[in-house]
Design an enzyme around this catalytic site. Structure first.
Site, PDB file in Angstrom:
ATOM      1  N   TYR A  55       0.804  -1.030  -0.084  1.00  0.00           N
ATOM      2  CA  TYR A  55      -0.016  -0.077   0.055  1.00  0.00           C
ATOM      3  C   TYR A  55       0.925   1.227  -0.055  1.00  0.00           C
ATOM      4  O   TYR A  55       0.514   2.145  -0.542  1.00  0.00           O
ATOM      5  CB  TYR A  55      -0.839  -0.101   1.263  1.00  0.00           C
ATOM      6  CG  TYR A  55      -2.187  -1.103   0.820  1.00  0.00           C
ATOM      7  CD1 TYR A  55      -2.240  -2.307   1.417  1.00  0.00           C
ATOM      8  CD2 TYR A  55      -3.135  -0.690  -0.069  1.00  0.00           C
ATOM      9  CE1 TYR A  55      -3.020  -3.236   1.086  1.00  0.00           C
ATOM     10  CE2 TYR A  55      -3.942  -1.585  -0.397  1.00  0.00           C
ATOM     11  CZ  TYR A  55      -4.170  -2.749  -0.025  1.00  0.00           C
ATOM     12  OH  TYR A  55      -5.040  -3.716  -0.116  1.00  0.00           O
ATOM     13  N   HIS A 108     -14.799   1.123  -0.649  1.00  0.00           N
ATOM     14  CA  HIS A 108     -13.600   0.373  -0.393  1.00  0.00           C
ATOM     15  C   HIS A 108     -12.381   0.931   0.430  1.00  0.00           C
ATOM     16  O   HIS A 108     -11.301   0.569   0.464  1.00  0.00           O
ATOM     17  CB  HIS A 108     -13.003  -0.264  -1.605  1.00  0.00           C
ATOM     18  CG  HIS A 108     -14.000  -1.469  -2.337  1.00  0.00           C
ATOM     19  ND1 HIS A 108     -13.898  -1.790  -3.461  1.00  0.00           N
ATOM     20  CD2 HIS A 108     -14.977  -1.894  -1.842  1.00  0.00           C
ATOM     21  CE1 HIS A 108     -14.945  -2.693  -3.761  1.00  0.00           C
ATOM     22  NE2 HIS A 108     -15.630  -2.611  -2.820  1.00  0.00           N
ATOM     23  N   THR A 176     -15.423  -0.814 -14.635  1.00  0.00           N
ATOM     24  CA  THR A 176     -15.696  -1.969 -13.484  1.00  0.00           C
ATOM     25  C   THR A 176     -15.872  -3.260 -13.881  1.00  0.00           C
ATOM     26  O   THR A 176     -16.913  -3.578 -15.051  1.00  0.00           O
ATOM     27  CB  THR A 176     -16.325  -1.372 -12.342  1.00  0.00           C
ATOM     28  OG1 THR A 176     -16.439  -2.510 -11.355  1.00  0.00           O
ATOM     29  CG2 THR A 176     -17.942  -1.392 -12.869  1.00  0.00           C
ATOM     30  N   SER A 177     -15.077  -4.193 -13.851  1.00  0.00           N
ATOM     31  CA  SER A 177     -15.332  -5.518 -14.266  1.00  0.00           C
ATOM     32  C   SER A 177     -16.675  -6.419 -13.582  1.00  0.00           C
ATOM     33  O   SER A 177     -16.969  -7.343 -14.366  1.00  0.00           O
ATOM     34  CB  SER A 177     -13.899  -6.445 -14.185  1.00  0.00           C
ATOM     35  OG  SER A 177     -13.856  -6.749 -12.648  1.00  0.00           O
ATOM     36  N   LEU A 202     -14.527  -0.410 -21.358  1.00  0.00           N
ATOM     37  CA  LEU A 202     -13.556  -0.635 -22.482  1.00  0.00           C
ATOM     38  C   LEU A 202     -13.989  -2.062 -23.055  1.00  0.00           C
ATOM     39  O   LEU A 202     -14.258  -2.264 -24.234  1.00  0.00           O
ATOM     40  CB  LEU A 202     -12.017  -0.824 -22.141  1.00  0.00           C
ATOM     41  CG  LEU A 202     -11.189  -0.839 -22.999  1.00  0.00           C
ATOM     42  CD1 LEU A 202     -11.311   0.674 -24.063  1.00  0.00           C
ATOM     43  CD2 LEU A 202      -9.696  -0.647 -22.504  1.00  0.00           C
TER      44      LEU A 202
HETATM   45  C1  BV8 Z   1     -18.025  -8.460   1.618  1.00  0.00           C
HETATM   46  C2  BV8 Z   1      -9.504  -2.839  -1.698  1.00  0.00           C
HETATM   47  C3  BV8 Z   1     -19.301  -9.084   3.485  1.00  0.00           C
HETATM   48  C4  BV8 Z   1      -8.374  -3.470  -1.978  1.00  0.00           C
HETATM   49  C5  BV8 Z   1     -11.128  -4.186  -2.753  1.00  0.00           C
HETATM   50  C6  BV8 Z   1     -18.631 -15.240  -4.019  1.00  0.00           C
HETATM   51  C7  BV8 Z   1     -19.466 -14.820  -4.641  1.00  0.00           C
HETATM   52  C8  BV8 Z   1     -19.920 -13.662  -4.262  1.00  0.00           C
HETATM   53  C9  BV8 Z   1     -19.064 -12.741  -3.523  1.00  0.00           C
HETATM   54  C10 BV8 Z   1     -18.147 -13.449  -2.837  1.00  0.00           C
HETATM   55  C11 BV8 Z   1     -17.675 -14.723  -3.123  1.00  0.00           C
HETATM   56  N1  BV8 Z   1     -16.541 -14.917  -2.308  1.00  0.00           N
HETATM   57  C12 BV8 Z   1     -16.279 -13.955  -1.680  1.00  0.00           C
HETATM   58  C13 BV8 Z   1     -17.045 -12.829  -1.965  1.00  0.00           C
HETATM   59  C14 BV8 Z   1     -17.122 -11.596  -1.411  1.00  0.00           C
HETATM   60  C15 BV8 Z   1     -16.047 -10.533  -2.095  1.00  0.00           C
HETATM   61  C16 BV8 Z   1     -15.969 -10.907  -3.411  1.00  0.00           C
HETATM   62  O1  BV8 Z   1     -16.795 -10.286  -3.910  1.00  0.00           O
HETATM   63  N2  BV8 Z   1     -15.027 -11.453  -4.040  1.00  0.00           N
HETATM   64  C17 BV8 Z   1     -14.990 -11.477  -5.259  1.00  0.00           C
HETATM   65  C18 BV8 Z   1     -13.417 -11.807  -5.806  1.00  0.00           C
HETATM   66  C19 BV8 Z   1     -15.891 -12.917  -5.889  1.00  0.00           C
HETATM   67  N3  BV8 Z   1     -16.602  -9.447  -1.480  1.00  0.00           N
HETATM   68  C20 BV8 Z   1     -15.949  -8.758  -0.342  1.00  0.00           C
HETATM   69  O2  BV8 Z   1     -15.213  -9.479   0.548  1.00  0.00           O
HETATM   70  C21 BV8 Z   1     -16.686  -7.448   0.107  1.00  0.00           C
HETATM   71  N4  BV8 Z   1     -17.201  -7.369   1.341  1.00  0.00           N
HETATM   72  O3  BV8 Z   1     -18.613  -9.148   0.755  1.00  0.00           O
HETATM   73  O4  BV8 Z   1     -18.351  -8.164   3.084  1.00  0.00           O
HETATM   74  C22 BV8 Z   1     -19.610  -9.004   4.916  1.00  0.00           C
HETATM   75  C23 BV8 Z   1     -20.835  -8.959   5.023  1.00  0.00           C
HETATM   76  C24 BV8 Z   1     -21.043  -8.861   6.548  1.00  0.00           C
HETATM   77  C25 BV8 Z   1     -20.210  -8.550   7.311  1.00  0.00           C
HETATM   78  C26 BV8 Z   1     -18.816  -8.397   7.054  1.00  0.00           C
HETATM   79  C27 BV8 Z   1     -18.616  -8.579   5.664  1.00  0.00           C
HETATM   80  C28 BV8 Z   1     -15.347  -6.528   0.053  1.00  0.00           C
HETATM   81  C29 BV8 Z   1     -14.763  -6.394  -1.365  1.00  0.00           C
HETATM   82  C30 BV8 Z   1     -13.826  -5.192  -1.224  1.00  0.00           C
HETATM   83  C31 BV8 Z   1     -12.318  -5.649  -1.504  1.00  0.00           C
HETATM   84  N5  BV8 Z   1     -11.498  -4.742  -1.532  1.00  0.00           N
HETATM   85  N6  BV8 Z   1     -10.343  -3.282  -2.925  1.00  0.00           N
HETATM   86  C32 BV8 Z   1      -7.241  -2.557  -3.076  1.00  0.00           C
HETATM   87  O5  BV8 Z   1      -7.961  -1.636  -3.573  1.00  0.00           O
HETATM   88  O6  BV8 Z   1      -6.156  -3.185  -2.678  1.00  0.00           O
HETATM   89  S1  BV8 Z   1     -11.591  -4.797  -4.042  1.00  0.00           S
HETATM   90  C33 BV8 Z   1     -10.965  -4.488  -5.675  1.00  0.00           C
HETATM   91  O7  BV8 Z   1     -11.561  -4.966  -6.811  1.00  0.00           O
HETATM   92  C34 BV8 Z   1     -11.002  -3.012  -5.946  1.00  0.00           C
HETATM   93  O8  BV8 Z   1     -11.404  -2.114  -4.879  1.00  0.00           O
HETATM   94  C35 BV8 Z   1     -11.513  -2.711  -7.073  1.00  0.00           C
HETATM   95  O9  BV8 Z   1     -12.053  -1.734  -7.351  1.00  0.00           O
HETATM   96  C36 BV8 Z   1     -12.506  -3.973  -7.094  1.00  0.00           C
HETATM   97  C37 BV8 Z   1     -13.233  -4.067  -8.355  1.00  0.00           C
HETATM   98  O10 BV8 Z   1     -12.264  -4.210  -9.315  1.00  0.00           O
HETATM   99  P1  BV8 Z   1     -12.568  -3.241 -10.778  1.00  0.00           P
HETATM  100  O11 BV8 Z   1     -12.640  -1.647  -9.994  1.00  0.00           O
HETATM  101  O12 BV8 Z   1     -13.888  -3.491 -11.162  1.00  0.00           O
HETATM  102  O13 BV8 Z   1     -11.391  -3.488 -11.524  1.00  0.00           O
HETATM  103  P2  BV8 Z   1     -10.932  -4.371 -12.542  1.00  0.00           P
HETATM  104  O14 BV8 Z   1      -9.603  -4.661 -12.805  1.00  0.00           O
HETATM  105  O15 BV8 Z   1     -11.625  -5.815 -12.046  1.00  0.00           O
HETATM  106  O16 BV8 Z   1     -11.992  -4.170 -13.908  1.00  0.00           O
HETATM  107  C38 BV8 Z   1     -11.332  -2.880 -14.489  1.00  0.00           C
HETATM  108  C39 BV8 Z   1     -12.548  -2.737 -15.615  1.00  0.00           C
HETATM  109  O17 BV8 Z   1     -12.185  -1.574 -16.219  1.00  0.00           O
HETATM  110  C40 BV8 Z   1     -12.238  -3.685 -16.509  1.00  0.00           C
HETATM  111  O18 BV8 Z   1     -13.643  -4.241 -16.891  1.00  0.00           O
HETATM  112  C41 BV8 Z   1     -11.648  -3.073 -17.988  1.00  0.00           C
HETATM  113  O19 BV8 Z   1     -12.262  -3.570 -18.862  1.00  0.00           O
HETATM  114  C42 BV8 Z   1     -12.127  -1.452 -17.655  1.00  0.00           C
HETATM  115  N7  BV8 Z   1     -11.132  -0.699 -18.220  1.00  0.00           N
HETATM  116  C43 BV8 Z   1      -9.860  -0.692 -18.293  1.00  0.00           C
HETATM  117  N8  BV8 Z   1      -9.223   0.163 -18.896  1.00  0.00           N
HETATM  118  C44 BV8 Z   1     -10.413   1.114 -19.167  1.00  0.00           C
HETATM  119  C45 BV8 Z   1     -11.570   0.476 -18.734  1.00  0.00           C
HETATM  120  N9  BV8 Z   1     -12.697   1.060 -19.115  1.00  0.00           N
HETATM  121  C46 BV8 Z   1     -12.754   2.143 -19.616  1.00  0.00           C
HETATM  122  N10 BV8 Z   1     -11.717   3.014 -20.012  1.00  0.00           N
HETATM  123  C47 BV8 Z   1     -10.331   2.518 -19.919  1.00  0.00           C
HETATM  124  N11 BV8 Z   1      -9.475   2.927 -20.235  1.00  0.00           N
END
Ligand code: BV8
Length: 233
Positions: A55, A108, A176-177, A202
């Site tokens: 971080y 987040h 966002t993905s 994108l």
């Molecule tokens: C919670 C901080 C419950 C870290 C982050 C199974 C099924 C469903 C859910 C879950 C599961 N197993 C676990 C879970 C829950 C889990 C989850 O969703 N896991 C996923 C992996 C399945 N979620 C959690 O744990 C959340 N908490 O559920 O709590 C709870 C309930 C009660 C009590 C207590 C708890 C917490 C999730 C937060 C995690 N922290 N970030 C850090 O930043 O270091 S998540 C991390 O991913 C980032 O925050 C990021 O923002 C987030 C999402 O990613 P994106 O922003 O979408 O980025 P990504 O790279 O994926 O996509 C980028 C997109 O941009 C692409 O589509 C690309 O095409 C596009 N792009 C690229 N370039 C461009 C563009 N678009 C336009 N222009 C461009 N130039």
């Protein structure tokens, strides 16, 4: 005309053209490191120094990047739009506020903030953090962590976000993905409340099929165009 209330969700893609890495693109952050080791409470517990270094590097990087045309377009929209508007970002960078957005929720957390494991107080934090850092509130040494919502932790201000989604007439997801919950579910919440839903991305996201309208393209072109369309309407 009754102006609609707008909720905007952004992800790492809106900051890509400012030079910040996304997470799941081919050379994204999670392609290089395992999110379970660096973005979970267990990972921090196991190796706090390694998580601080991860971080610290990303916090330092914020000094060298600027908001892009997409961030500025959203700030312009907030200033010019007469209806209700809320910007919810999954991003932990400070580019939306640097561009002038104020009606903003970092669901987040933020790189420029710290959280004390001893007293639970959050604070602004712009320098490196380590296992020797001291909490400015309770003065405890060694319990500071980045104020980032890790996997398995509850995102911030969920009540406020769900209330806004329940009243939205327009929901826009940008860069966002659609992989991470609960953010990935917001489009369904908004649609259920009767909102029109638009994805600006994108590539196709995991939940593209939930959107009424999909605009493909880089954020720095697609977002200013969309904002002009909205303000010109
Ligand atoms: C919670 C901080 C419950 C870290 C982050 C199974 C099924 C469903 C859910 C879950 C599961 N197993 C676990 C879970 C829950 C889990 C989850 O969703 N896991 C996923 C992996 C399945 N979620 C959690 O744990 C959340 N908490 O559920 O709590 C709870 C309930 C009660 C009590 C207590 C708890 C917490 C999730 C937060 C995690 N922290 N970030 C850090 O930043 O270091 S998540 C991390 O991913 C980032 O925050 C990021 O923002 C987030 C999402 O990613 P994106 O922003 O979408 O980025 P990504 O790279 O994926 O996509 C980028 C997109 O941009 C692409 O589509 C690309 O095409 C596009 N792009 C690229 N370039 C461009 C563009 N678009 C336009 N222009 C461009 N130039």
């Amino acid at each position: 005309m009754i102006l609609s209330s707008i909720v905007i969700l952004t992800g790492a893609g809106i900051s890509k053209e400012s030079g910040l890495d996304t997470f799941r693109d081919k050379n994204g952050i999670w392609a290089k490191v395992d999110h379970r080791e660096l973005a979970t409470p267990e990972g921090f517990e196991h190796d706090p120094a390694r998580v601080h270094a991860f971080y610290n590097q990303r916090r330092r990087q914020l000094r060298d990047v600027q908001p892009n045309a997409a961030h500025h377009a959203l700030a312009r929209l907030e200033g010019a739009y007469k209806g209700a508007l809320l910007l919810v970002t999954q991003n932990v960078d400070d580019l939306h506020e640097s561009a002038g957005s104020r009606k903003l929720i970092h669901m987040h957390g933020e790189l420029n903030a710290g959280l004390c494991g001893a007293c639970g107080q959050r604070c602004r934090w712009k320098s490196d953090m380590s296992t020797h850092s001291q909490c400015p509130s309770c003065r405890t040494v060694g319990r500071m962590r980045p104020d980032i919502v890790w996997f398995g932790e509850m995102p911030y201000q969920m009540d406020r976000i769900y209330r806004a989604l329940g009243q939205a007439e327009l929901f826009i997801a940008i860069g966002t993905s659609g992989n991470v919950y609960p953010a990935a579910q917001f489009v369904e919440e908004a649609a259920h409340a009767g909102a029109r839903t638009v994805e600006i991305n994108l590539d196709a996201s995991e939940n593209t099929s939930h959107f009424d309208e999909v605009i493909r393209g880089p954020a720095t072109q697609a977002v200013p165009d969309f904002v002009e369309r909205l303000l010109g309407a």
